[in-house]
Design an enzyme around this catalytic site. Sequence first.
Site, mmCIF file in Angstrom:
data_model
loop_
_atom_site.group_PDB
_atom_site.id
_atom_site.type_symbol
_atom_site.label_atom_id
_atom_site.label_comp_id
_atom_site.label_asym_id
_atom_site.label_seq_id
_atom_site.Cartn_x
_atom_site.Cartn_y
_atom_site.Cartn_z
ATOM 1 N N ASP A 50 66.529 -14.147 61.545
ATOM 2 C CA ASP A 50 67.834 -14.786 61.319
ATOM 3 C C ASP A 50 68.827 -13.707 60.856
ATOM 4 O O ASP A 50 68.573 -13.039 59.840
ATOM 5 C CB ASP A 50 67.664 -15.871 60.235
ATOM 6 C CG ASP A 50 68.985 -16.577 59.911
ATOM 7 O OD1 ASP A 50 70.040 -16.144 60.410
ATOM 8 O OD2 ASP A 50 68.935 -17.558 59.136
ATOM 9 N N CYS A 76 65.727 9.691 46.157
ATOM 10 C CA CYS A 76 67.184 9.470 46.198
ATOM 11 C C CYS A 76 67.906 9.977 44.950
ATOM 12 O O CYS A 76 69.123 9.829 44.821
ATOM 13 C CB CYS A 76 67.474 7.979 46.404
ATOM 14 S SG CYS A 76 66.722 7.340 47.890
ATOM 15 N N THR A 105 66.966 -1.253 56.477
ATOM 16 C CA THR A 105 67.547 -0.456 55.379
ATOM 17 C C THR A 105 67.556 1.034 55.735
ATOM 18 O O THR A 105 67.488 1.885 54.864
ATOM 19 C CB THR A 105 66.794 -0.696 54.047
ATOM 20 O OG1 THR A 105 65.440 -0.246 54.178
ATOM 21 C CG2 THR A 105 66.791 -2.157 53.667
ATOM 22 N N HIS A 149 72.861 3.082 42.906
ATOM 23 C CA HIS A 149 72.183 3.589 44.104
ATOM 24 C C HIS A 149 71.952 2.372 44.995
ATOM 25 O O HIS A 149 71.422 1.352 44.531
ATOM 26 C CB HIS A 149 70.851 4.239 43.711
ATOM 27 C CG HIS A 149 69.966 4.476 44.890
ATOM 28 N ND1 HIS A 149 70.395 5.166 45.993
ATOM 29 C CD2 HIS A 149 68.695 4.082 45.167
ATOM 30 C CE1 HIS A 149 69.420 5.204 46.895
ATOM 31 N NE2 HIS A 149 68.381 4.542 46.424
ATOM 32 N N LYS A 183 71.702 -7.440 42.457
ATOM 33 C CA LYS A 183 70.644 -8.070 41.649
ATOM 34 C C LYS A 183 70.528 -7.385 40.295
ATOM 35 O O LYS A 183 70.301 -8.039 39.276
ATOM 36 C CB LYS A 183 69.306 -7.942 42.376
ATOM 37 C CG LYS A 183 69.139 -8.881 43.530
ATOM 38 C CD LYS A 183 67.698 -8.745 43.965
ATOM 39 C CE LYS A 183 67.340 -9.480 45.161
ATOM 40 N NZ LYS A 183 65.949 -9.276 45.518
ATOM 41 N N SER A 215 62.916 6.901 44.012
ATOM 42 C CA SER A 215 61.553 6.363 43.976
ATOM 43 C C SER A 215 60.547 7.449 43.603
ATOM 44 O O SER A 215 60.752 8.629 43.869
ATOM 45 C CB SER A 215 61.178 5.800 45.342
ATOM 46 O OG SER A 215 61.895 4.624 45.586
ATOM 47 N N SER A 250 59.080 -1.293 45.093
ATOM 48 C CA SER A 250 60.257 -0.437 44.896
ATOM 49 C C SER A 250 61.433 -1.246 44.342
ATOM 50 O O SER A 250 62.170 -0.769 43.479
ATOM 51 C CB SER A 250 60.635 0.302 46.183
ATOM 52 O OG SER A 250 61.115 -0.591 47.145
ATOM 53 N N GLU A 258 65.832 14.406 50.715
ATOM 54 C CA GLU A 258 64.403 14.134 50.880
ATOM 55 C C GLU A 258 64.051 14.161 52.362
ATOM 56 O O GLU A 258 62.948 13.805 52.746
ATOM 57 C CB GLU A 258 64.008 12.824 50.216
ATOM 58 C CG GLU A 258 64.822 11.636 50.666
ATOM 59 C CD GLU A 258 64.431 10.363 49.944
ATOM 60 O OE1 GLU A 258 63.262 9.973 50.059
ATOM 61 O OE2 GLU A 258 65.295 9.762 49.288
ATOM 62 N N ASN A 268 71.433 2.978 54.363
ATOM 63 C CA ASN A 268 70.904 3.804 53.279
ATOM 64 C C ASN A 268 71.062 5.274 53.642
ATOM 65 O O ASN A 268 70.639 5.702 54.725
ATOM 66 C CB ASN A 268 69.418 3.465 53.063
ATOM 67 C CG ASN A 268 68.876 4.074 51.773
ATOM 68 O OD1 ASN A 268 69.593 4.756 51.038
ATOM 69 N ND2 ASN A 268 67.607 3.815 51.507
HETATM 70 N N1 COA Z 1 69.485 -15.978 55.023
HETATM 71 C C1 COA Z 1 69.842 -15.369 53.866
HETATM 72 N N2 COA Z 1 68.968 -14.611 53.127
HETATM 73 C C2 COA Z 1 67.714 -14.466 53.598
HETATM 74 C C3 COA Z 1 67.299 -15.057 54.796
HETATM 75 C C4 COA Z 1 68.242 -15.863 55.529
HETATM 76 N N3 COA Z 1 67.916 -16.457 56.664
HETATM 77 N N4 COA Z 1 66.001 -14.731 54.990
HETATM 78 C C5 COA Z 1 65.618 -13.960 53.942
HETATM 79 N N5 COA Z 1 66.657 -13.789 53.111
HETATM 80 C C6 COA Z 1 66.694 -13.011 51.855
HETATM 81 C C7 COA Z 1 65.467 -13.176 51.023
HETATM 82 O O1 COA Z 1 65.508 -14.343 50.240
HETATM 83 C C8 COA Z 1 65.526 -11.911 50.201
HETATM 84 O O2 COA Z 1 66.460 -12.051 49.172
HETATM 85 P P1 COA Z 1 66.005 -11.899 47.645
HETATM 86 O O3 COA Z 1 65.420 -10.511 47.555
HETATM 87 O O4 COA Z 1 67.273 -12.055 46.882
HETATM 88 O O5 COA Z 1 64.988 -12.943 47.404
HETATM 89 C C9 COA Z 1 66.119 -10.867 51.172
HETATM 90 O O6 COA Z 1 66.721 -11.629 52.212
HETATM 91 C C10 COA Z 1 65.078 -9.944 51.776
HETATM 92 O O7 COA Z 1 64.051 -10.753 52.271
HETATM 93 P P2 COA Z 1 62.535 -10.319 52.126
HETATM 94 O O8 COA Z 1 61.682 -11.366 52.714
HETATM 95 O O9 COA Z 1 62.248 -9.885 50.725
HETATM 96 O O10 COA Z 1 62.583 -9.037 53.088
HETATM 97 P P3 COA Z 1 61.452 -8.082 53.543
HETATM 98 O O11 COA Z 1 60.108 -8.483 53.044
HETATM 99 O O12 COA Z 1 61.618 -7.953 55.013
HETATM 100 O O13 COA Z 1 61.807 -6.670 52.812
HETATM 101 C C11 COA Z 1 62.863 -4.832 51.781
HETATM 102 C C12 COA Z 1 63.052 -6.259 52.308
HETATM 103 C C13 COA Z 1 64.136 -4.340 51.150
HETATM 104 C C14 COA Z 1 61.767 -4.826 50.727
HETATM 105 C C15 COA Z 1 62.490 -3.923 52.969
HETATM 106 O O14 COA Z 1 63.593 -3.812 53.809
HETATM 107 C C16 COA Z 1 62.026 -2.535 52.553
HETATM 108 O O15 COA Z 1 60.852 -2.314 52.315
HETATM 109 N N6 COA Z 1 62.946 -1.536 52.531
HETATM 110 C C17 COA Z 1 62.618 -0.177 52.213
HETATM 111 C C18 COA Z 1 62.406 0.079 50.726
HETATM 112 C C19 COA Z 1 63.658 -0.080 49.914
HETATM 113 O O16 COA Z 1 64.767 -0.036 50.409
HETATM 114 N N7 COA Z 1 63.477 -0.203 48.588
HETATM 115 C C20 COA Z 1 64.578 -0.329 47.662
HETATM 116 C C21 COA Z 1 64.378 0.368 46.368
HETATM 117 S S1 COA Z 1 64.502 2.136 46.492
#
Ligand code: COA
Length: 394
Positions: free
Chosen positions: A29, A111, A152, A233, A242, A308, A201, A79, A275
């Site tokens: 979605d 980062c 990301t 960041h 958040k 990280s 993370s 990195e 990112n």
């Molecule tokens: N409409 C609106 N929001 C939606 C949605 C929809 N249809 N479907 C999912 N979402 C929201 C989820 O509720 C979640 O929000 P929340 O975190 O506030 O609960 C968000 O979208 C992400 O969904 P999630 O299921 O957690 O995504 P994911 O498991 O695919 O992973 C990351 C998201 C960021 C963890 C992933 O992209 C990742 O591993 N990125 C690399 C690491 C990173 O960037 N880390 C950050 C710290 S350095």
Amino acid sequence: MKAGIDKIGFYAPHLYVDMTKLAESRNVDPDKFTIGIGQEKMAVPPMTQDAVTLAANAAVDILEDSDKEAIDFVIFGTETGVDSSKSAAVYVHELLGLNPYARAIEVKQACYGATAGIQMAKAHIAMNPDSKVLVLGSDIARYGLSTPGEATQGAGAVALLISADPRVMALEDESVYFTADIMDFWRPVYSDKAFADGKLSNEQYMAFFSRVWEQYKVKTGLALSDFAAICYHLPYTKLGYKALKTVLEEGTEEVQERLLASYNVSTGYNRNVGNIYTGSLYLSLLSLLEQTDKLVAGDRIGMFSYGSGAVGEFFTGILQSNYQDYLNIDRHTELFASRSEISVPEYEAIFEETLPTDGSTVKLDVEIDPARICLAGIADDKRQYVNKVKSVSY
Ligand code: COA
């Protein structure tokens, strides 16, 4: 003596993918990417851009001849550097034609690298008030096609000129930093893609923010109301939101509104680039400074840096008189407006391209990349860079 950010440059590659279209092609979605993660466009680097060229392109617009003479330290936070021995800073030093009597080094801690660079630069300026330091944060974020991290990704660089009597932002002395050994994100030397425990993370990012923020308040006696804005960041724009939300109730309704409004402005550039790892916090700062007229000289900006692995730091800066006059708003507006959208299959094809690792020669077409500084190829295991204007190539 004040020390801090005198100028800020930014560069992102000229190609991008629309996140709605990426979501559709992954049967996700689109609201998940645009609202849940908070990204609209993702910069895609062509083969002619790497961490070196992105950084050099970010710096080239902001440096006058007098800066090039005064810079005696180049600190390159990355990195996704191009060599395990030679620092990316040495290439940039040559491509920009900087004073040869300079140090040039690369700094690594995910980062966080550019933040370490800024703090080192500040100490260097305290000892050498007439010198200037060029701090670069440049990266290409790669997790892999159809991975959870794919949404990301991104690519780009920020260049910060650090000097005494800075014209944009003076850095304050108090900061709080914290280190703990955590496997939330890493990239072994044999991999060109990062490994991430995404949930961990996110958790650690929030935990580190809480730790350094709480300690910062104890150390300084300052409170949320002392801040005009807090920049984060931003691996993706939802994450900083958040973290901000966890402290908002420490402020009055007015403080909450101010910080939420400034947070939204501070995510504008990142939302459209993705990112950029080391540069992400500073891209957010740039977005804030260039896109709002609500800030005034004397305002305090908080900055949360997270790399990280992990290292976090909370530090602050004070905006200087007429800081708006030293920004490059027109240049950055033009940079965003002149980018080209590519399709998901085109992005996938670019993503899969690699340079040879067997010593063979490759020549890249630098004319199809509008960037001034490009990677022109590789020969004898040596990268060939070109500055189209200065025509330095080696
Ligand atoms: N409409 C609106 N929001 C939606 C949605 C929809 N249809 N479907 C999912 N979402 C929201 C989820 O509720 C979640 O929000 P929340 O975190 O506030 O609960 C968000 O979208 C992400 O969904 P999630 O299921 O957690 O995504 P994911 O498991 O695919 O992973 C990351 C998201 C960021 C963890 C992933 O992209 C990742 O591993 N990125 C690399 C690491 C990173 O960037 N880390 C950050 C710290 S350095």
